[in-house]
Each structure stands twice: as C-alpha cells, then as structure tokens.
Design a protein around this motif. Structure first.
Motif, short mmCIF file in Angstrom:
data_model
loop_
_atom_site.label_atom_id
_atom_site.label_comp_id
_atom_site.label_asym_id
_atom_site.label_seq_id
_atom_site.Cartn_x
_atom_site.Cartn_y
_atom_site.Cartn_z
N ASN A 198 -9.82 3.26 3.74
CA ASN A 198 -9.00 2.53 5.21
C ASN A 198 -8.69 4.30 6.00
O ASN A 198 -8.19 4.33 6.99
CB ASN A 198 -7.80 1.98 4.31
N SER A 240 -6.16 -0.02 9.84
CA SER A 240 -6.01 0.27 8.45
C SER A 240 -5.36 1.71 8.07
O SER A 240 -5.13 1.34 7.30
CB SER A 240 -7.85 1.33 9.16
N HIS A 259 -14.19 -7.91 14.00
CA HIS A 259 -12.78 -8.48 14.32
C HIS A 259 -12.63 -10.06 13.73
O HIS A 259 -11.41 -10.34 13.06
CB HIS A 259 -12.72 -8.42 16.05
N THR A 310 -8.63 -8.25 1.03
CA THR A 310 -8.21 -7.99 2.66
C THR A 310 -8.29 -6.88 2.78
O THR A 310 -8.90 -6.46 3.86
CB THR A 310 -6.99 -8.42 2.88
N GLU A 356 -2.94 -1.25 5.97
CA GLU A 356 -3.47 -1.63 4.85
C GLU A 356 -3.50 -0.68 4.28
O GLU A 356 -3.16 -1.13 2.70
CB GLU A 356 -4.89 -1.78 5.04
N VAL A 405 -12.55 -9.94 9.93
CA VAL A 405 -11.61 -9.73 9.70
C VAL A 405 -10.81 -10.97 9.95
O VAL A 405 -9.38 -11.36 8.91
CB VAL A 405 -11.49 -8.34 10.41
N TYR A 418 -15.96 -3.06 9.00
CA TYR A 418 -16.28 -2.28 10.42
C TYR A 418 -17.39 -1.13 9.93
O TYR A 418 -17.81 -0.75 11.19
CB TYR A 418 -14.95 -1.89 10.59
N ASN A 432 -11.47 -4.83 5.49
CA ASN A 432 -11.59 -4.37 6.45
C ASN A 432 -12.63 -3.66 6.87
O ASN A 432 -13.39 -3.27 8.06
CB ASN A 432 -10.35 -4.30 7.06
#
Ligand SMILES: *[C@@H]1O[C@H](CO)[C@@H](O)[C@H](O)[C@H]1NC(C)=O
Length: 332
Positions: free
Chosen positions: A60, A85, A262, A300, A88, A265, A308, A304
């Motif tokens: 992140n 990010s 997306h 989670t 998170e 996610v 990505y 992400n």
C-alpha cells in the motif's frame, strides 16, 4: 433502565477486586483474549500475520507513493486508488500491531479509552472505504457510460470533493454511536473475546440496558454501508449493460479491463464484510467469526495492491519506473 445510570446501580460483582466500593467497580481496562488457546500454533500464527502485515504495508505504501509521484497516474481513477491504499495503511495499523501483541501474550490489556479509540478509527476507516469504493465505481460509470462528458463530470474539483466527502463522511458516521458506547456501564467482566475492540464484543460486556445502542448502531452501520454498496451495484449494472452493447469484441475487452481490478476489489471487500456480519456464525462457532474478521481486516488490505500491481498495466509501468530508478543517482 437508563444507560447512564448512577454508579451505585453498577453492582460490585467484579471478579477481580473484591472491594465493594463503587469507585473500584468501574472498569478502566479491558483484556483482549485474542484467539484463545492456540498453544503450539501461536508462534506460526504470529509469524504469518507479521509477514502479511509487512507485505500489506509495503504494497500500500508503494501504491500510494507511485500514484502521488507518477504523472501518468494523475487521473481520477488512480487518485482514488491512492486514497484507498493510503486508507488501508491506517486501517490495518489500527488493529494488527495490537493483535500481534495479543497473539504473544494471549491476555493483552487495553485501556478503556484506547479500546474506544481503536473502534472509532477502525470503524470510521471502514466506512470511508465504502464511500471511496462507491466514488471509484461512479468514476468508472462516467468513464464507460458517459465518455463524452467524462472530463466535465469528473474534473479535479469533483474528485477532491468526493475524496474529502468520503473521509469526512467516514469519520462523522460514528458520532452518534461513540458517545453512547462511552457512557455504557461496565462492571462484571472486562475480558473481550476477540483480538480487537470491535463494537459487538465490547457492548456484550456492558451490564446496563444495551438495546438502544445495539439498535441505533446497527441502523447507522447499515445505512452508511448499504447506501454506498447500492450505488456501487447500480454503477456496475449500468457499466456491464453498456459494455455488453459494444459491438466489437476488442473494444468490449478494453472497456472491461479498465474496471475489472476495481470490480474484484469491491467483490472481495463486500464479500468478506457480508460473511462476517451477515452470517450468524457466532452462535455456531464463536471462533469462526474471528477467523472471518481476520479476512477483512488483514486480507482485504493485502489483496488490493496485489490485484492492482498484477493486473493493471499503468500501475505496473509506474511501479517499474519507481523501483528501477537508481537511488544512487539522486545523491550526485
Ligand atoms: C486523494 O484524492 C485526492 C482527490 O482526488 C487527491 O488530491 C489526493 O492526492 C489523494 N491522496 C492520495 C494519497 O492519493
């Protein structure tokens, strides 16, 4: 049965002190029991979560850095990804370090105010994430369904407003719940059967009438998570029906590729959230709900950046640029 009843109403049935003076029955500290008796599994579990936490942080931080520094990523979609990010990083950090400590001690003390603060930060960030995910799907909706008006509808001011609105909305969403929880009388037990201060296990320990808190907090939580969820679903219904109408297979695939990361996610986030709060696991296997909580608190945020950086060409290129940039050159 008022919630803020006088101290005399809190019975001195605490198992700790033994002194019956009302001042000492007030609980100022909670004990997190974590995952209970893991015995020989404790160290492996600790190591796994530590590694996952480090990977999550690095992933992140890298996405946030790359979005802020790379000019090819200065578009609404990536601005929101950067916000996500950034969020998170704090989302996992509000829970995981204390959880790691709890794994080691299996009996970790947390002060009453730290416990409330943890719930407030964690809860607000979770709501902010719902709002940001909705803003991101609205961005994809405009890009795919109204491409001619994209520059107009998603200009810089609108993006900043949506981002600020998400953060502010997230952090005021608990303004009703927090004061109610903070005045709850706690007197009997202070042992939280969880690895962090989530609302349900804390309210369960209160000895007054908790019906109003539970109903109101459930109502607010449903409102602030269900409305962005609905907006997200609606955007994707429109997006998918628009994509299906595109005649050429190549353009179809191209349009879909701009929102597939997306969509994954969003599915992971709401999927785990629904499993945790929708399925009444607590009554069957109390430990199962902890395992599912791990999924959306630890899982989670790790997923992400991985999605990505694995699936998105722009992010890949920007990351490559960031990583191959020779740090020695900067010193000359
Ligand atoms: C968050 O979004 C706003 C508005 O789109 C943007 O200005 C800001 O740089 C973003 N922050 C990060 C960390 O990406």
């Amino acid at each position: 049965m008022l919630i803020g009843s006088s101290p005399a109403a809190t019975h001195p049935k605490n198992n700790g002190g033994g002194n019956a003076s009302p001042n000492q029955t007030v609980i100022t500290e909670f004990i997190l029991l974590g995952f209970g008796n893991l015995h020989e599994l404790r160290m492996p579990t600790f190591v796994i979560f530590l590694v996952v936490y480090i990977v999550t942080l690095m992933g992140n931080i890298m996405i946030t850095a790359v979005v802020l520094t790379d000019h090819s990523l200065h578009t609404p979609m990536y601005f929101f990804l950067g916000n996500l990010s950034f969020l998170e990083i704090w989302y996992t950090t509000s829970v995981v370090p204390k959880m790691l400590k709890t794994l080691l001690t299996a009996h970790e003390a947390i002060s009453f105010s730290a416990c409330l603060l943890q719930f407030y930060i964690f809860g607000s960030l979770a709501v902010t994430e719902c709002f940001l995910l909705a803003a991101m799907s609205y961005d994809r909706y405009v890009a795919i369904c109204q491409p001619l008006h994209y520059g107009n509808l998603m200009n810089f001011r609108v993006c900043v407003q949506l981002a600020i609105g998400s953060w502010v909305g997230g952090f005021i969403s608990l303004f009703v719940t927090m004061p109610m929880v903070s005045v709850l009388p706690f007197c009997a037990s202070n042992k939280i059967d969880h690895f962090f201060c989530d609302l349900a296990p804390v309210v369960k320990l209160a000895c007054g009438d908790t019906r109003l808190v539970r109903i109101l907090s459930f109502f607010i939580a449903s409102l602030v998570s269900f409305s962005p969820f609905l907006l997200t679903i609606l955007s994707y219904c429109k997006i998918i029906s628009t994509i299906l109408k595109i005649p050429s297979a190549k353009s179809k695939q191209k349009a879909f590729s701009t929102c597939s990361s997306h969509l994954i996610v969003v599915t992971v986030f709401y999927g785990t959230l629904m499993v945790v709060y929708g399925v009444p696991t607590t009554t069957w296997y109390p430990n199962l709900s902890k395992v599912f909580s791990v999924l959306y608190i630890v899982g989670t945020p790790m997923v992400n950046p991985i999605i990505y950086s694995l699936r998105n060409k722009d992010v890949q290129n920007a990351l490559r640029k960031l990583l191959t940039r020779n740090p020695a050159l900067a010193c000359e």
